[in-house]
Each structure stands twice: as C-alpha cells, then as structure tokens.
Design a protein around this motif. Sequence first.
Motif: not given
Length: 495
Positions: A241-252, A430-440
């Motif tokens: 879930q933290q990876a998804a937050l990062f992958g969704q670019v919820c940076s603020r 890109v709906s694969e935001t959990t994996a994307l966050g880990a990749a980022y």
Amino acid sequence: MSYVLALDQGTSSSRAIVFDRDGTPVNVAQDETRQIYPQPGWVEHDPENIWNSQARVAQKVLRTSGLLPQDIAAIGITNQRETTLVWDRRTGACIHNAIVWQDRRTAAFCDRLKADRYAEVFQKKTGLVLDAYFSGTKLRWILDHVDGARARAERGELAFGTVDSWLIWNLTGGRVHATDASNASRTLLYNIRRSCWDDELLSILDVPRSVLPRVVPSSGMIAETNLFGTPVPVSGIAGDQQAALFGQVCSRPGMVKNTYGTGCFLLMNTGDKPVASRNRLLSTVAWDRGAGLRYALEGSVFIGGAVVQWLRDGLELFHTSHEVEALAARCEDTGGVYMVPAFAGLGAPHWDPYARGTIVGITRGTNRSHLARAALESIAYQSMDVIRAMESDAGIRLSEVRVDGGATANSLLMQFQADILGVPVIRPVVSETTALGAAYLAGLATGYWKDAREIAALWQVDHTFEPQMDPGRAAQLCAGWQRALGRSRSWVPAS
C-alpha cells in the motif's frame, strides 16, 4: 534499452512486471498462490509456494520479454505486508506456514493486551491499533505453538520476517535478512517516532530481538541477487500500500489513494510527521528514501476484491471474476439488498474481529444479479467509511481520490464509489501502481530515474468518474449500509 523489474508478491498471486523509462508496463507474468484455511478465521500460505511462484514469474517475465539479466537496471519488491514467516537461519526452511494478514487467531490475545491497558502504549509508539491484523502477535503465536521454537529463537537460530524479508533472504541465498521501514511499521514492534525496533514492545510480546531483520531504506542499494545467473541490484522495498501511494505520486500531504485488491487500502500522505488518529485509523510509515521517514494515515478494509472471489469460488455465480460487472449491470440497483463481507471481521474504522459476513434485505425477487451488485457496492461502502474517518482526522474535505488495483477496471464499481463519496474518482493510465511504486523506488536508487519530479511527470489520467447520483439518494443508500453493518457487528462471541 534497460528496464526495472518489480516483484509484486500479493495475497492471491505473485507477479513480476517489467517497466520502461516512461513507467509503462512492458510485460507481466503472474501465478496464483494457494490459500489455506485450517480453521474458521485462520488463513495461511505455504512459504515455499510464495517463493517458488515469485521466482518462477520473475524468470518467466524476462524470458517472454526477450530480456537478459543485464537489461535489468534494478529490482523493486512490494508485498503483502503483515503476513508473518519464521524460518531456520541455517536451512532456510520455515518452521510453520506463513500466517496471513487476514488471520484472526490472535484476536483473544489482543483482547487480553487491551484489558492489561497496553493499547495506548502500542498506539503511541507504533501508530497502530492492537489487532490480530498485525505481525507481532502472529510471531508470538508461532513462537508459543511450534515445538521448540521459542528456545531456538532465543539461541539466535530463527529469523522472522514479513514477505519482503522472505523474498530478500531467498534472492540472496540467505546472505541478507532485511526489511524496510514501511513493512517494519506494520509489526507492532517498530517505534515509528524513533525509527527503531522498540525494546518495551518486544518485551510485552515476548519476542527475542535476535529474530528481527535489519531495517533498511525503502530506496537504496539493499542487496544483489544471482537469481538470473548475473548479479542484479535489489534497490527498492515497500509494503504494497505504501508502494501504491508512491506509484500514484501522492507526494504532497493531503493526497489520497485507494487500492482495490484482495482488500481495500486507503492512504493519505501526512508528510514528515505522524498524525494521531481520533477515528481508529492507523499512522504508518509511508517510505524512507534516506532523508528521514515520511508518514501516512491508513484505513484498511479486509475484504475488497476477495468478495468477488467468494462469489466465484464459494457460490459459483460465474466462472471468472471479470464476469461480475456484466452480471451486476443486469439490474439497476440491489433491490434493497446489502452485503457486509466481514468474512474475517471488520477492519478500519470499526476494528471488530468478531463481526461476520451478512446479507440482508433479501426478498423472493432477489436473484444472483442483485447479489453481484450488492457485493460490488459493499467494496465502495467500506471504502467510504474509511474516507469519512480520514477526512475527520485530517480536518479536510477531499477533492479527489486516486484509485488503483485490479478492481478499478470495473467501471460500475468506480462510478458507484464516486456517487456515494460525492467527489471525483480518478483512474490512472497505469493501474499497476503498486508494482510501479516499487519500480520507482528501485530506479531512483540506481539513477534510472533522476528525481521525484521526473516520475511525477509520468503520471497520467485514464478516466475521471464524476459523481452523478442525487445526493439525497446517496445519503439514503449510505444509511441503509450503516443499518446492515450493525447486523454484522459482534456476531461471534469473544473468546
């Protein structure tokens, strides 16, 4: 060309996804993992099945993509978080099945801890509520119920870990025993204010410090793996879930995402300070990129997409999960039927381990389409409960919710979610935001991506679901949900 590989070990499957520099998934491989239900309320996984399935899809995705190990710039890991494993440091063999985050076997022990007035101690130090959901009491159960386990742990022979630690151990042939702060913060053993394992909490749960993994940054050079025959860096770790937050670019601070997977998980970025919840949400570590912890408020729904799996496998209403949307769309509404899928109790903001699944409002005219629609709507209602609590804690009214996960492909569900929330629901390309966050996280550590601004520019909207339902009608439906919810509460007696 080079790519980043994300290993996404979830509750129901292991996946491997290759991403390019645009943050676009190039290829994916997936294996379902076996669910084990030894008793009502107990959920387990076979540790070897977790590792073998993840290794298999990692190798398969490279093979089917025509890639060589040297084409992979970095590996990121994301995982089901609170699932608990204990293994022998010498042989690498687990001493018990993995106890899954959904498992409720330690609910009575948590009640005893609450009766002994420990709830406030855990909440203040970990940001968590005392619940069987988290890893610490599961670890305690294994040490107490597996013959000789506690003595072996005290001799330093055993290792504990969540799934990320188990994968890293196997990826490195047992050379590295590590986790990151996002996963450590889900154990009831990690002090999120001091950024360390906490001796008082270890003492309360009677857990030897020797079993614990080293806590490393979520983004950094963590290890190397020879899984592919050539050394490849493992440089990113985050709980799913933290990876998804990062992958969704919820940076603020104030930005929110909801992931619709086996469960539903809503996280709000709260910046560099943990926020104490007044509404039984969790304060958790979002990530650590080496410059200090970042925090989030979280609400967890135990049964999200899993209710669709139950319709498929338990009731056999259809053959494949994607059929549920067409079945639900055959009726305009549920005909007054509500389904509360409290199969493993209720998560945030209720935290009722003794709740059980309920279907109310059935009439002679109720058919399988009504049940399918009620199941989908239950996912949205549970998410709404968490969002309202989150808004109250943060003192703001959300202007949007970013969504991801497999169930976001279900437009009927997404529209209903927007309707009852009264705010836009935004689905990214890109709906694969959990994996994307880990990749980022992995790619930032190796310089594959330059900085957070570069990855923020990659996020794109696929569809925005605007509220369409009359607010009065939405309020009426939500009131019905609250009545149904009350029927499921405290269904089984506390043991």
